[in-house]
Design an enzyme around this catalytic site. Structure first.
Site, short mmCIF file in Angstrom:
data_model
loop_
_atom_site.label_atom_id
_atom_site.label_comp_id
_atom_site.label_asym_id
_atom_site.label_seq_id
_atom_site.Cartn_x
_atom_site.Cartn_y
_atom_site.Cartn_z
N HIS A 78 77.08 6.64 90.42
CA HIS A 78 76.92 6.98 88.99
C HIS A 78 75.53 6.59 88.51
CE1 HIS A 78 77.48 2.85 87.31
NE2 HIS A 78 78.35 2.68 88.28
N ASP A 80 74.49 6.06 85.21
CA ASP A 80 74.34 5.23 84.02
C ASP A 80 74.43 3.75 84.39
OD1 ASP A 80 77.11 5.64 84.63
OD2 ASP A 80 77.64 4.81 82.67
N ASP A 118 73.67 -1.63 89.59
CA ASP A 118 74.98 -1.03 89.35
C ASP A 118 74.79 0.15 88.41
OD1 ASP A 118 77.64 -0.45 88.83
OD2 ASP A 118 77.98 -2.21 87.59
N GLU A 148 80.11 6.34 83.58
CA GLU A 148 81.04 5.51 84.34
C GLU A 148 81.30 4.18 83.65
OE1 GLU A 148 82.34 2.57 87.43
OE2 GLU A 148 80.62 2.53 86.08
#
Length: 486
Positions: A78, A80, A118, A148
């Protein structure tokens, strides 16, 4: 390879891409710029690339010679990131690039803001695979999703036509000696109830109590690590104070994001001059006791008292009692375990408490592998709302990815890891939401998926850190798994 500076990291293509995307803001729901950047990059490589209305991306790379007849594999991450910063740091996540700091093997922001590994490092690995013409692999479909970190609406909205295979590698884990084969589902819960006001009187003095220095962390993966929740600490302190002195509340705020364990909270109290010494003594003793309880996980804990101006209208005694009761009664922390896997099955994180538009808001993230346990925690909060004349709203629900005993993809990954590193890799389910659960109903047949990733720590907090050597290790592992797929 040893790197002396952040710029030296560009020698490795994974880090090259991570540095590039770190220049571009990618707050959840504002991913268009980063999505456009990757889309144009892929098209410049001559790859088939698609972008949907949610700014999700599908990028297809053909099989290399000798692998043309093999079943495709999806690599997924992901784009974001969680946007958390220390209070004193000036950083606009809508405009400013992430400032990176390299110390030995550790990449971080120097404890200023979240790093965005992340899941920026998963995106960077996928981009490195797409551009490398020397790799051996079947057809590779890279799916990069948005939103996400808030509600997984990106992954949930991906069209099923994007899937030409049932096997998928998600790159969104944080331990390089583990393969994830299952994850929990979750839901956000917003409890609000109305406040009553009373007028300030001349004999009131304003004092702000601020809790800070907590470690925080990921509301799922770190929920079992004994880290203090600033909102819960504050409510316990207020509960103790109301047994000793009379006070009202002028202002209150705790936490910033339901998916992060709250690191800070504050309240401004209105009290009489005669009670000031009792206030300070009680806070001092409470801090001393809290530091003993959280000796290992909150070594920087501070509870400070300072004079503060009061608002003209204060929350009434009835509202003050409701706030304290609601926070203390709200479920927070581990609720149940999966004994066979020794992992958390269900939990809740009281991530935010604040006052807005004549209402008090308590915002919680519930996580659970099984819906019945999710509903159990939801109903607990609903009962609190019932007795406080409150309103309850569930939002941002996402499904779990249930562990399966057998997986061909997992068998291949296990074999490759053992051959590369001379040891077995652990297989487990994780108490965090992974997007694999969003794809189960979109794939024809049984989904065969794993999640992997390099060592990273303290996600969803400004102390987020990433291991350089572990990232190199996982990338080699990923490319070797692609080469060995049948």
């Amino acid at each position: 390879m040893g790197y002396k500076s952040v710029e030296d990291l560009r020698e490795h293509r994974v880090f090259y891409h991570f540095l590039e995307i770190s220049k571009i803001p990618r707050q959840t729901f504002f991913e268009k710029e980063i999505s456009d950047f990757i889309l144009n990059w892929a098209k410049d490589l001559g790859l088939e690339a698609h972008q949907d209305e949610k700014w999700n991306l599908l990028i297809r790379k053909p099989a290399t010679a000798g692998y043309e007849k093999q079943k495709p594999i999806v690599i997924q991450a992901h784009i974001d990131m969680v946007c958390e910063k220390r209070p004193e740091v000036e950083h606009d996540f809508r405009k400013d690039p992430i400032k990176l700091v390299l110390e030995g093997d550790i990449l971080s922001t120097g404890n200023r803001t979240t790093l965005g590994a992340d899941d920026g490092i998963g995106v960077a690995m996928a981009m490195a695979v797409l551009e490398d013409k020397t790799l051996k692999h079947p057809p590779v479909d890279v799916i990069l999703t948005t939103s996400e970190e808030e509600d997984m609406s990106g992954a949930l909205s991906v069209d099923k036509s994007w899937f030409h295979t049932n096997r998928l590698i998600n790159i969104d884990h944080v331990v390089d000696t583990e393969i994830i084969a299952g994850s929990c589902g979750g839901i956000g819960v917003d409890l609000r109830f109305p406040v009553e006001y009373t007028n300030k009187t001349d004999n009131y003095r304003g004092y702000k109590i601020k809790i800070s220095g907590l470690r925080g962390g990921h509301s799922g993966e770190d929920i079992h690590k004994g880290r203090a929740n600033a909102n819960v600490l504050l409510a316990n302190l207020l509960n103790l104070l109301r047994e000793k002195i009379n006070f009202l509340i002028s202002n209150l705020k705790g936490g910033n994001f339901r998916l992060a364990i709250p690191r800070e909270a504050y309240v401004t109290l209105a009290l009489e001059k005669k009670d000031i010494d009792t206030l300070k003594d009680t806070v001092k003793h409470f801090e001393y006791e809290a530091k003993k309880i959280y000796e290992e996980t909150a070594i920087d804990l501070k509870i400070e008292v300072s004079e503060e101006n009061l608002a003209e209208n204060l929350l009434s005694k009835t509202t003050v009692d409701k706030i304290i009761d609601a926070i203390i009664l709200s479920p927070n922390g581990v609720s149940s375990m999966i004994g066979s896997l020794n992992v958390v099955e269900s939990s809740s994180n009281l991530g935010e408490v604040y006052i807005k538009e004549n209402h008090v808001y308590l915002v919680t993230e519930i996580r659970a592998t099984f819906e019945k346990n999710r509903d159990y925690l939801y109903n607990k909060i609903a009962l609190i709302g019932k007795y406080l004349d409150g309103e309850l709203r569930g939002f941002s629900a996402y499904p779990s990815w249930v562990y399966k005993a057998h997986s061909n993809l997992r068998d291949t990954a296990n074999k490759v890891y053992s051959e590369m590193f001379g040891e077995k890799i652990k297989t487990l389910a994780v108490h965090a939401g992974l997007e694999c659960g969003c794809f189960v109903d979109k794939i024809q047949g049984d989904m065969d998926a794993i999640s992997i990733g390099p060592n990273a720590w303290d996600l969803h907090s400004p102390n987020e850190r990433l291991s350089i050597s572990s990232t190199e290790k996982v990338y080699k592992f990923l490319t070797k798994v692609l080469e060995n797929l049948e």
